[in-house]
Motif scaffolding. Structure first.
Motif, PDB file in Angstrom:
ATOM      1  N   THR A   1     -40.085  33.482 -63.452  1.00 55.76           N
ATOM      2  CA  THR A   1     -40.344  34.135 -64.726  1.00 55.76           C
ATOM      3  C   THR A   1     -41.838  34.434 -64.835  1.00 55.76           C
ATOM      4  OG1 THR A   1     -38.514  32.952 -65.744  1.00 55.76           O
ATOM      5  CG2 THR A   1     -40.166  33.881 -67.232  1.00 55.76           C
TER       6      THR A   1
ATOM      7  N   VAL B   1     -38.372  26.916 -67.734  1.00 61.12           N
ATOM      8  CA  VAL B   1     -38.533  28.366 -67.836  1.00 61.12           C
ATOM      9  C   VAL B   1     -38.565  29.011 -66.446  1.00 61.12           C
ATOM     10  CG1 VAL B   1     -39.961  30.213 -68.801  1.00 61.12           C
ATOM     11  CG2 VAL B   1     -39.848  28.021 -69.955  1.00 61.12           C
ATOM     12  N   ARG B   2     -38.828  28.211 -65.446  1.00 65.11           N
ATOM     13  CA  ARG B   2     -38.975  28.675 -64.060  1.00 65.11           C
ATOM     14  C   ARG B   2     -40.173  29.617 -63.904  1.00 65.11           C
ATOM     15  NH1 ARG B   2     -33.105  28.043 -63.875  1.00 65.11           N
ATOM     16  NH2 ARG B   2     -32.886  26.083 -62.775  1.00 65.11           N
TER      17      ARG B   2
ATOM     18  N   PRO C   1     -34.615  32.279 -67.559  1.00 63.26           N
ATOM     19  CA  PRO C   1     -34.537  31.093 -66.688  1.00 63.26           C
ATOM     20  C   PRO C   1     -33.270  31.078 -65.836  1.00 63.26           C
ATOM     21  CG  PRO C   1     -35.271  30.493 -68.896  1.00 63.26           C
ATOM     22  CD  PRO C   1     -34.863  31.931 -68.965  1.00 63.26           C
TER      23      PRO C   1
END
Lengths: 358, 358, 358, 358
Positions: free
Chosen positions: D155, D180-181, D332
């Motif tokens: 992200t 959230v990656r 995500p």
């Protein structure tokens, strides 16, 4: 390509004889068609093993489960996933075959192509895989029914016993009246007797299935590579054990002259039709509104219930003693498969033909 | 789909008999192959009309022009566009056919499918379209040569005159020694005499072409719908006038028992091979390294040089008096077309098979 | 695959910049469409080099010849072969480039992929190849016209000069009133000035083309992988020099909240419509009857008329001194290409959508 | 076409949100690859709902079952059927939506395209369908691993919070360190806070995912329509909620001059490489051996947990009060989907590229 059949209406299949399940995905099924589960199961039952004494005794109910694409009994236009669980595998029957190549089977070619193979029940090369074709074909037939198109296949030859005339000479409502699926009851008895004799001998026998399609509108088929009969031929030649395909007068017609074989056009009650139908309902690769008919040659099944010489993967001579449950003659069970493949070809071409005009 | 043939190595064609040109695009041609223009033209010359007294007298040089995809004599891996100009059209021959349907031709089906048709020389349904197949096939053969794969087709039957044995009984180097393209010179003379007789009668005659592929490696063909023989069958059935296809023992083999027909594996100098080759070089849809052989049935040409009854677009009875230049028997000219289609199937599968492993 | 675009309506192309010809085959063109050759040539003329002082000075008339598929001015439903001869090649311009790799061009990748390459004018990677797209697109537009669907593309940004509003803010009939093809005449002048400045500098500049499709019926596009915008995106990203694609609010919309961006449905005179059109006319991958709009990013052309450092095939450092005739900015000439690709996607999906119901 | 993705390595999918199962068939998977079930399940777990407080609370284990194509832990080269049962449907959540069209969803377009629709959970338009993509992608990654190709997505923007640099500025091993990656932990916290805020508000938010592919060999991608970035673009645009795609410098690069953006070739230890990588690893549609990177724009999810105005099938105004369990931000969970689609494109092109030479 590979495991997908068709262009607009497509069937993609998966599965091996002794894996978890066989199944597939039908894509391009028209929306809003009522799904008659009984009919689908009926076609599967006509194909399934153990249905009579002249078919393999592997007894699987072959219950199909539709996983998607149907809502409140109607097709939604989205893909229809389906599967049939494998439940009656006896993989141990194949323990002695892991390292050797059965004659005229796919063991040797699979092994060389892929570098490994699933030996249980022939793996992907098993005729069990044709379950998916019957499901795809049954759904295609449900659509074709609404268009007034019917497809009927039957056994026309087993070994040397054959029907002399084409489909016009028989009452096709009698096809399922006997376990051979032959509309001539006397010949059917002879065929059955031959199959029993061959079976008792641990041997197998080939034959020919004929198929007729009625009610097909004019215009289906593509002129160049995808001629309707080329598609039908590919569909039939893709069925296990098939060695030949011919339509209309086929091989026998080659010794005729054009003046004999040409189908003269005539007007009949204001409708243009042909006096004869030597063309088998297809001219220039496109259906002409007459009945479409063709014949499919099946070799004798390669699996014998008697010992055969062969070699193993190291090239060492050995003897194969088959133990599985097999068909002495595939034709009775192949009848619904021939119908199924034809149905998918027809529906696919019907849909494609809608795109010829805006 | 439609006018494209193949998956990896593909041929897409265009053209009508009396349009500007016929031609096509070959895509997926491997890079770095030397382009032998003489060989390509040679294959076209074997197909072209007017090459002998038993073929149509339409005389076109059929000179092919490659428009792209070749640089300094080698293929570049980009598409090869090509075309052959139509130069010898006599469209006026067809003036009397504009409004009527020739028996057993594609006139009626095209008209109904498309709502209009190009009546000149049969338009797209003309066998002239097969020029493109010969070009595609010749290029495929140039690649196959490097792999040691050879393809030879020949006339094995005209009318009732037929060769009794399969390809193993004849010297195939003699195929082009006569205008019928039959390796048995005595039979060839009989066939030629029959064709001349039929021609003198304003009539036509059918026959069978046999084909053998040598040097094919093990592993070509896809197990399910795209079995190698299903692809070969579709390729052959797409050729004009073809009514049937069989491989290996074909239709004749259906009356055998499995114990007779199975090809027993044996080791020969450390190599696994089969004692017989009833399978025609293909098992489970995949080449097994033996010679691949098959037979293709051609009906008698529909165009006769004699009057025929028919109807016009309004359904009114009329008489068709053909005037064009036509073949009394298509087989001699169809031999390179059969080879071409087989070559394209082989190369396509050879390339696809490279993707089985990373 | 590879050189074919589309599923039902397909374009297959061939040709290199300095080969004999560029051209293609259009398959699946609906039958019975009137072929307006002036319109096809008009689209080619909008694309051709030398049309203004801000495009390359290679002057080719780019006269297209249709070779098949049209009879008496109408499409017949059979494939349309076409070609444009290459006439104004100056291959000697490229003599100094045979052995080196031009920066940000395809020389290096082609050479490594194929093992050889045609260095003349970029070979197959030349933007000259887009001629075929314009022909295919023009034919698609002739069919779409009958369906009331119109497609208009225009230059919305060159370098930093950009239109602030979307298509609803401009008079699109003004697009061709200036050589930049921008509907805002003031901005057009600034863009033109920038391009002249960049050109004088031997440099190049990028920009953005916007496109709007009006009159598209509800229902085009396939739900899963072949969403309508995914197909449009692939079509645009396949155009030379394109680096990005967005539709509806695109990248700018990601910072919005759902409650801002959602298009609320309202009934308007009994018709269901949306209050806003942030979705860009596509919902769930399927057209919703609103105007479809999208934007396409073009990088600055890689060919500079100034010297650049690079390496040759041996990895030795060298200097490239370009000599060809090139565009300082591709956008004006790319406008009809964007329209063409969009037209082919639309027609293809329109035809496919006819197969959803029997 | 339709529900199939890819040419050589293909994924065909089926399933609806609240049907029996979602699943698919992977065809063309190379033979002999070890199947790491833990890795496949791991990718599914990264996609599944309920994995964190910022994703939908629909809790399904999403356990995948492989039904075929694997024997003794290795792929056999035959198709891999698979499915994930749907177990946690709450179809009653959708009872109030049967007759109305949710804003910016596919309800209206599906209904008009097919004439009927499955309203439960969005039916086929649900993001639940992407399960099949993760399975296909995971299998592709297992093959790519052996080739040394890695794919990492993350992200890079949520709402207005964005990473300023490209992938070279971050430690990508940190991607999964937060829910959230996002590899920038500080920005990740801000993004998470924003998502929580939006969720509390019953609203949704969009963002951008970046992806980088390392270790890709030179030569992947087809020059004309199937440029590597065109295929990647189509793959990404087919993911639910995606509105834009760009690679290399993308939209931002259009305002540059060619002399700035061109990637100059240099020799580095005898290897040809480029000084910069503005091209994003692709030149002329073909990978050049540099890292491939691209960005994908996601709109805010259309489903809000607040009331919205809309109309029903009769065009009557009504209010939609959503009740389902939904994601305030899809990014995500979309990270593994982006990776999966990229992996399938890469493997497909790797395999196809093997056919360039015989």
């Amino acid at each position: 390509m590979r495991n997908t059949f068709g262009n607009i209406f497509t069937l993609t299949t998966f599965g091996e004889s002794h894996g978890e399940a066989v199944g597939g995905i039908i894509d391009g099924m028209p929306a809003g068609i009522e799904v008659d589960m009984d009919f689908i199961q009926h076609q599967l039952d006509r194909r399934r093993p153990g249905q009579s004494q002249i078919t393999t005794q592997r007894k699987e109910p072959d219950h199909v489960e539709l996983l998607s694409g149907v809502y409140q009994g109607k097709t939604t236009g989205t893909p229809i996933g389906f599967m049939v669980r494998n439940t009656n595998q006896r993989s141990s029957d194949y323990n002695n075959m892991v390292d050797l190549f059965r004659p005229s089977h796919a063991d040797y070619t699979y092994y060389n192509k892929y570098g490994l193979r699933d030996p249980r029940g022939g793996g992907r090369s098993s005729a069990r895989i044709t379950i998916s074709r019957c499901v795809g074909g049954a759904l295609a037939m449900l659509a074709l029914q609404q268009l007034g198109i019917t497809i009927q296949a039957y056994t026309t030859q087993v070994g040397d016993i054959k029907l002399e005339g084409d489909y016009t000479h028989y009452d096709l409502s009698q096809i399922d009246s006997n376990i051979v699926r032959c509309p001539d009851l006397e010949k059917a008895q002879q065929m059955e007797a031959l199959i029993r004799e061959v079976k008792a001998d641990g041997d197998t026998i080939g034959g020919v299935i004929a198929c007729v399609i009625k009610g097909c509108p004019v215009g289906l088929g593509e002129p160049e590579f995808d001629k309707l009969h080329a598609q039908l031929g590919a569909a039939m030649l893709g069925i296990n054990a098939v060695k030949g395909f011919e339509y209309g007068l086929g091989f026998d017609g080659v010794s005729q002259r054009g003046s004999q074989q040409n189908d003269v056009f005539v007007a009949h009650h204001g409708q243009i039709t042909t006096r004869t139908n030597n063309s088998g309902g297809i001219q220039g690769g496109i259906s002409n509104g007459q009945n479409i008919y063709f014949r499919v040659a099946f070799k004798p099944v390669a699996t014998l219930l008697r010992s055969q010489n062969t070699v193993d993967a190291n090239g060492c001579a050995t003897v194969l003693q088959a133990k599985g449950r097999h068909d002495p003659c595939v034709l009775p069970r192949a009848v619904p498969i021939v119908e199924s493949m034809a149905a998918m070809v027809l529906l696919d071409n019907y849909l494609l033909n809608k795109t010829v005009h805006i």
